[in-house]
Design an enzyme around this catalytic site. Structure first.
Site, PDB file in Angstrom:
ATOM      1  N   GLU A 165     -11.157   6.403  -2.328  1.00  0.00           N
ATOM      2  CA  GLU A 165     -10.946   5.481  -1.215  1.00  0.00           C
ATOM      3  C   GLU A 165     -11.599   5.964   0.071  1.00  0.00           C
ATOM      4  O   GLU A 165     -12.182   5.169   0.817  1.00  0.00           O
ATOM      5  CB  GLU A 165      -9.443   5.280  -0.986  1.00  0.00           C
ATOM      6  CG  GLU A 165      -9.120   4.344   0.163  1.00  0.00           C
ATOM      7  CD  GLU A 165      -7.628   4.154   0.357  1.00  0.00           C
ATOM      8  OE1 GLU A 165      -7.254   3.583   1.396  1.00  0.00           O
ATOM      9  OE2 GLU A 165      -6.851   4.586  -0.507  1.00  0.00           O
ATOM     10  N   ASP A 166     -11.515   7.270   0.343  1.00  0.00           N
ATOM     11  CA  ASP A 166     -11.869   7.780   1.676  1.00  0.00           C
ATOM     12  C   ASP A 166     -13.144   8.616   1.731  1.00  0.00           C
ATOM     13  O   ASP A 166     -13.502   9.106   2.808  1.00  0.00           O
ATOM     14  CB  ASP A 166     -10.716   8.638   2.227  1.00  0.00           C
ATOM     15  CG  ASP A 166      -9.463   7.804   2.461  1.00  0.00           C
ATOM     16  OD1 ASP A 166      -9.591   6.585   2.639  1.00  0.00           O
ATOM     17  OD2 ASP A 166      -8.353   8.373   2.441  1.00  0.00           O
ATOM     18  N   ASP A 206      35.341   8.617   1.681  1.00  0.00           N
ATOM     19  CA  ASP A 206      34.693   9.359   0.592  1.00  0.00           C
ATOM     20  C   ASP A 206      33.339   9.914   1.044  1.00  0.00           C
ATOM     21  O   ASP A 206      32.304   9.663   0.440  1.00  0.00           O
ATOM     22  CB  ASP A 206      34.536   8.490  -0.659  1.00  0.00           C
ATOM     23  CG  ASP A 206      33.869   7.154  -0.363  1.00  0.00           C
ATOM     24  OD1 ASP A 206      33.725   6.833   0.827  1.00  0.00           O
ATOM     25  OD2 ASP A 206      33.499   6.469  -1.315  1.00  0.00           O
TER      26      ASP A 206
END
Length: 709
Positions: free
Chosen positions: A79-80, A260
């Site tokens: 992608e980069d 609780d």
């Protein structure tokens, strides 16, 4: 975990369970990734390469295989950076490259909107996951590290990423049983969205923790002592609920009302010891009857197994949540499907130890594929997966006693589709606990469901109003789209044949060469698409016929008979034929067709008040006639002036029913004290049937006037 400043931490973790050759391949991936990302920086600071290394370290904690870790290191390369999938295949193999491609966003493709881009990217990732579930594990680790390090981003962007994470990624982690990642993602999202609330709640919890540490230790020791007394080998672990869980519980409540906050886990050796430990816990503290859940006998959809109980504690009757499970169940509860690789790396038979978890995960992935194949587009797919990710489940039974898990609110029809798509399509009725019930009935845990199947598939558009599961919704929509396309194709063929009669051309005489000329002219891919567009109202059959006549080289145009010029209507044309609500045409009426892009072919009576306006667009009008034999029933509207006496409406309705005629709807308006105006829309076969109903109604003394609207 801080961002690494060297590869040593990852090498140390992987050396503990991978062989030297595999560790070396990871080192080579780091060197390649460092070259690929050279010069790139993160907003949080530091060289970009340390982000994928940190992602790989997260996965190494789960002892994932070396291919997964290599793909994690390289997950942003395609992608980069200038490097391609082929470069990764050449260096690290196709399996790694496929995982990288699955994680990669569709950043280089242009979409109509950011929402569509996100949906497309998500769909691509889910499809990659269906081929290799490690893709989603890498994506979860990637999202976790991004959440840990997004402090440098603008506040609005942090909130947007947190919303997306809570909406998609945390639920996926829960669906795959990876609770450790889910819990951290939820807490990080809480902090990003509401930093002030997070800080206040964290401080309050620290104050409570400081005052109760000794008490909690005493309770844990008490549990441990009772286990020892009862001869049960096990370990008691005290824990506190994570902040996001407490925050959700506090909606409309004060912190002091959450009893609780703290819970205990009892880890034992085998299933028999789980049930014995449950008895030991209940002998110590009084249980709350409605808070006992057996997820061992009936596991959750992600494979989670445990016994849950809530007891009244020794201090101010505070509620204590107790979870009892085996060591293997504990591993699955923390790591889910990711535990599969841990067992494999340790040399144990992971397929046997985690077969149930694997099977459930694969069933979910298979269900995602069915949703994707039936969804109209990526946005539909994303919305339907969201529905599937948030199930508060119920457990129901088939007639043979098999357990089926469904989201709360699911109906009997959802149950049918959960068993099989074909069964859902052919469903005509159901029995719940042996009693007939509507298909829209919401199911409750413990019920036994029997589906009544018809001969042929016949889903109804109205089913979409009450089904709740993603699978049912997408399969019904897919069937309706396919049915409408088939109906449009058949109608388009008939409309074109009718239009071509004016030129004495038959569809069977159109050569493939002539078809291709027409398709090129209209910029369409195939002849079937052209016919579908004609049938759905997107193209005028007369214009297409004129183009066919032009390209065929024929100038002949003949005067056809009225019967030849008009299109016969049989009542079997399906979803692309609509009968106008303004005039309710019936077999026997003179009719006219109008081609509409929204509805396909709309049929009017030729005496309808709207026909005059429609005829101003002659290219969209189609001459029609009823076929000799017509199927089905049709709506007709009757207006009656009736004496305004008690019971008149019931008298009219029962009289219509006595003629074996169904009433679709009715409207009554009291004009004055003496008479009422009633409008009945009824279902009849033709004009003859309608005339019979009108004759019967005229015999009633209370009916003063009757006419067809």
């Amino acid at each position: 975990m801080a961002t690494p400043t060297s590869i040593n931490g990852l090498i140390e973790k992987t050396s503990a369970y991978l062989n030297p050759e595999q560790v070396e391949r990871i080192r080579q991936a780091f060197e390649f990734g460092a070259i690929a990302h050279e010069g790139q920086k993160r907003k949080a600071g530091g060289d970009y390469i340390w982000h994928p290394v940190a992602v790989a370290e997260i996965l190494a904690e789960y002892k994932l295989d070396h291919e997964s870790l290599i793909a994690a290191i390289l997950h942003d390369v395609v992608e980069d950076t200038p490097f391609t999938k082929e470069d990764i295949i050449e260096r690290f193999g196709e399996s790694v490259a496929d995982m990288v491609e699955g994680v990669t966003k569709l950043a280089k493709v242009q979409f109509a909107s950011a929402k569509e881009a996100k949906a497309e990217s998500f769909q691509k990732m889910m499809l990659a996951m269906s081929r290799d579930i490690r893709v989603i594990l890498i994506k979860l680790a990637d999202r976790l590290h991004n959440m840990r390090t997004m402090g440098a981003m603008r506040r609005d962007k942090q909130a947007r990423i947190a919303d997306e994470t809570l909406e998609i990624y945390a639920p996926i982690a829960a669906r795959l049983g990876i609770n450790a990642i889910r819990i951290e993602l939820e807490d990080l999202c809480f902090k990003a969205k509401y930093p002030f609330r997070h800080a206040v709640l964290e401080k309050r919890l620290q104050q409570v923790r400081g005052g109760r540490n000794e008490a909690l230790k005493q309770i844990a020791d008490t549990f441990q002592h009772r286990l020892d007394q009862d001869g049960i080998e096990g370990q008691v672990i005290g824990r506190e609920k994570h902040l996001y869980s407490l925050y959700r519980k506090m909606h409309g409540r004060k912190f002091s009302e959450i009893l609780d906050i703290f819970a205990f886990r009892i880890i034992v050796k085998d299933i028999d010891s789980c049930y014995r430990a449950l008895g030991s816990a209940h002998s110590l503290y009084k249980p709350l009857p409605l808070r006992i859940k057996d997820y061992i006998a009936v596991p959750k959809k992600n494979g989670y197994q445990s016994l849950h109980t809530t007891v009244m504690g020794p201090y101010n009757n505070a509620h204590l949540e107790v979870q009892i499970r085996t060591e293997q169940m504990h591993d699955v509860s923390e790591h889910g499907i990711a535990a599969h690789w841990q067992y494999k790396q340790e040399g144990e038979n992971g397929d046997n130890k985690l077969s149930q978890v694997d099977t459930l995960a694969q069933e979910w992935v298979k269900n995602l594929l069915e949703i994707q194949q039936s969804a109209g587009n990526s946005l539909d797919f994303l919305e339907n997966v969201k529905i599937d990710l948030f199930p508060e489940v119920i457990y129901v039974f088939t007639p043979k006693g098999d357990i089926i898990t469904l989201p709360r609110g699911a109906t009997a029809l959802d149950f049918a589709y959960a068993l099989h798509t074909d069964l859902g399509h052919a469903t005509i009725g159901c029995r719940i606990d042996k009693k007939a019930a509507p298909l829209r009935t919401m199911l409750e845990s413990g019920e036994s469901i029997q589906i009544i199947k018809g001969r042929h598939p016949a889903p109804q558009a109205s089913w979409l109003q009450f089904v709740t599961t993603a699978k049912a919704r997408t399969q019904i929509r897919h069937f309706m789209r396919h049915l409408k396309a088939t109906d449009a194709l058949n109608l388009g063929k008939r409309l074109l044949e009718s239009a071509l009669k004016a030129y004495q051309i038959k569809c069977t005489e159109i050569s493939e060469e002539l078809q291709q000329q027409i398709l090129d002219e209209l910029q369409l891919h195939n002849w079937q698409t052209l016919l579908e567009e004609i049938g759905s109202g997107n193209r005028m059959p007369q214009l297409v016929a004129k183009q066919i006549q032009h390209f065929s080289g024929s100038d002949q145009e003949v005067q056809a008979s009225l019967q030849d010029k008009t299109l016969p209507i049989t009542g079997t044309e399906g979803m692309v034929i609509h009968y106008a609500q303004c005039c309710h045409p019936l077999p026997g009426d003179n009719i006219l067709g109008f081609i509409s892009k929204e509805k396909g072919l709309v049929i009017h009576r030729d005496c309808c008040a709207n026909v005059k306006q429609l005829k101003t667009q002659p290219d969209k009008c189609i001459e029609l006639h009823w076929a000799d034999e017509v199927e089905g029933t049709y709506l007709a509207e009757l207006q009656l002036e009736v004496d305004n006496v008690r019971g008149s409406l019931g008298t009219i309705a029962s009289t219509i029913a006595s003629t074996n005629t169904d009433i679709d709807r009715v409207n009554s308006d009291d004009k004055d004290e003496s008479y009422s105006l009633m409008n009945f829309v009824i279902k009849v076969r033709d004009r003859v049937h309608l005339a019979q109903v009108m004759r019967v109604l005229k015999r009633l003394s209370i009916v003063q006037k009757i006419q067809r609207n």
